[in-house]
Design a protein around this motif. Structure first.
Motif, mmCIF file in Angstrom:
data_model
loop_
_atom_site.group_PDB
_atom_site.id
_atom_site.type_symbol
_atom_site.label_atom_id
_atom_site.label_comp_id
_atom_site.label_asym_id
_atom_site.label_seq_id
_atom_site.Cartn_x
_atom_site.Cartn_y
_atom_site.Cartn_z
ATOM 1 N N GLU A 186 1.806 15.826 16.867
ATOM 2 C CA GLU A 186 1.494 14.635 16.071
ATOM 3 C C GLU A 186 0.588 14.994 14.890
ATOM 4 O O GLU A 186 0.782 14.510 13.775
ATOM 5 N N ALA A 187 -0.398 15.858 15.126
ATOM 6 C CA ALA A 187 -1.305 16.269 14.050
ATOM 7 C C ALA A 187 -0.545 17.024 12.960
ATOM 8 O O ALA A 187 -0.798 16.816 11.767
ATOM 9 N N ARG A 188 0.375 17.894 13.350
ATOM 10 C CA ARG A 188 1.157 18.636 12.370
ATOM 11 C C ARG A 188 1.977 17.680 11.508
ATOM 12 O O ARG A 188 2.015 17.798 10.279
ATOM 13 N N LEU A 189 2.605 16.706 12.148
ATOM 14 C CA LEU A 189 3.394 15.722 11.409
ATOM 15 C C LEU A 189 2.503 14.939 10.442
ATOM 16 O O LEU A 189 2.856 14.743 9.280
ATOM 17 N N ALA A 190 1.329 14.512 10.903
ATOM 18 C CA ALA A 190 0.410 13.757 10.047
ATOM 19 C C ALA A 190 -0.092 14.608 8.890
ATOM 20 O O ALA A 190 -0.252 14.114 7.770
ATOM 21 N N TYR A 191 -0.312 15.883 9.143
ATOM 22 C CA TYR A 191 -0.799 16.762 8.085
ATOM 23 C C TYR A 191 0.295 17.033 7.048
ATOM 24 O O TYR A 191 0.043 17.016 5.848
ATOM 25 N N GLU A 192 1.501 17.284 7.539
ATOM 26 C CA GLU A 192 2.604 17.603 6.636
ATOM 27 C C GLU A 192 3.095 16.398 5.850
ATOM 28 O O GLU A 192 3.584 16.535 4.734
ATOM 29 N N ARG A 193 2.961 15.218 6.436
ATOM 30 C CA ARG A 193 3.409 13.995 5.773
ATOM 31 C C ARG A 193 2.296 12.949 5.817
ATOM 32 O O ARG A 193 2.361 12.003 6.598
ATOM 33 N N PRO A 194 1.270 13.100 4.983
ATOM 34 C CA PRO A 194 0.165 12.131 4.997
ATOM 35 C C PRO A 194 0.679 10.709 4.771
ATOM 36 O O PRO A 194 1.549 10.489 3.943
ATOM 37 N N GLY A 195 0.143 9.784 5.542
ATOM 38 C CA GLY A 195 0.552 8.392 5.414
ATOM 39 C C GLY A 195 1.831 8.061 6.141
ATOM 40 O O GLY A 195 2.298 6.933 6.100
ATOM 41 N N SER A 196 2.409 9.039 6.812
ATOM 42 C CA SER A 196 3.656 8.819 7.546
ATOM 43 C C SER A 196 3.415 7.827 8.679
ATOM 44 O O SER A 196 2.474 7.969 9.453
ATOM 45 N N PRO A 197 4.276 6.817 8.796
ATOM 46 C CA PRO A 197 4.091 5.841 9.880
ATOM 47 C C PRO A 197 4.339 6.426 11.270
ATOM 48 O O PRO A 197 3.878 5.898 12.253
ATOM 49 N N GLU A 198 5.061 7.558 11.343
ATOM 50 C CA GLU A 198 5.356 8.161 12.639
ATOM 51 C C GLU A 198 4.130 8.804 13.280
ATOM 52 O O GLU A 198 4.055 8.933 14.491
ATOM 53 N N ALA A 199 3.189 9.239 12.475
ATOM 54 C CA ALA A 199 2.026 9.943 13.019
ATOM 55 C C ALA A 199 0.806 9.637 12.160
ATOM 56 O O ALA A 199 0.831 9.861 10.961
ATOM 57 N N GLU A 200 -0.187 9.141 12.786
ATOM 58 C CA GLU A 200 -1.416 8.843 12.074
ATOM 59 C C GLU A 200 -2.565 9.531 12.788
ATOM 60 O O GLU A 200 -3.128 8.990 13.728
#
Length: 187
Positions: free
Chosen positions: A26-40
């Motif tokens: 989840e952290a990787r997703l949030a870092y790679e896509r800031p503001g992504s609704p999938e991972a905050e």
């Protein structure tokens, strides 16, 4: 499944691998896509991350070190985004403003900087906490060296009554100070 971190032996406790893997995904997703609704996941979420223990789990030292690096990466990204939108000088002014909020507590008398725990409850040793507060004051006043890792690694002894400070309040203050220190990383 490939292990992300070294494991403890079957007799020692470590972090539950499933929880660690889910958090880092989840952290990787949030870092790679800031503001992504999938991972905050935020810098603060990284600092507050906690995992259950199990025998043969992931090495707590290895995971904690990775969390420290991840927190720094989020801090650097936050700074970079702010500096691109404003300027380095405005970022430093922003940090100084945030530091000003901490300053009144640093100026309180020794032994009275934080609330004391309820009667017969444990808290952090007043003398040890006040010594750290003196280091933080010296950093703000004179620029004396102080690293976020130093504050993260602190383990206070416990006391009771007026010889102790409320742990949650001290932890929150230290966390805010770490945020300031991480924000001062060179551009």
């Amino acid at each position: 499944m490939n292990d992300l971190f070294p494991r403890t032996n079957a007799l020692r406790l470590g972090y539950k691998p499933e929880q660690v893997a889910a958090f880092f995904d989840e952290a990787r997703l949030a870092y790679e896509r800031p503001g992504s609704p999938e991972a905050e996941v935020s810098q603060l979420d990284v600092r507050r991350a906690a995992f259950d223990l199990k025998h043969g789990g992931y090495s707590t030292a290895a995971v904690d070190a990775a969390l420290d690096r991840l927190e720094l990466a989020f801090a650097e990204r936050t700074r970079d985004i702010y500096v691109r939108a404003h300027s380095q000088d405005e970022w430093m002014a922003h940090l100084a403003e945030r530091a000003q909020v901490l300053y009144p507590r640093l100026r309180r008398p020794v032994g009275e900087r934080f609330a004391h725990p309820a009667t017969f409850k444990h808290g952090y040793d007043v003398r040890q906490v006040d010594a750290v507060m003196a280091r933080i004051t010296e950093f703000f006043d004179t620029g004396a060296p102080l690293e976020a890792d130093e504050l993260r690694a602190i383990a206070f002894s416990t006391k009771t009554g007026t010889r102790a400070y409320d742990e949650r309040t001290v932890d929150a203050f230290i966390a805010r100070t770490v945020d300031i220190l991480l924000g001062v990383i060179p551009a």
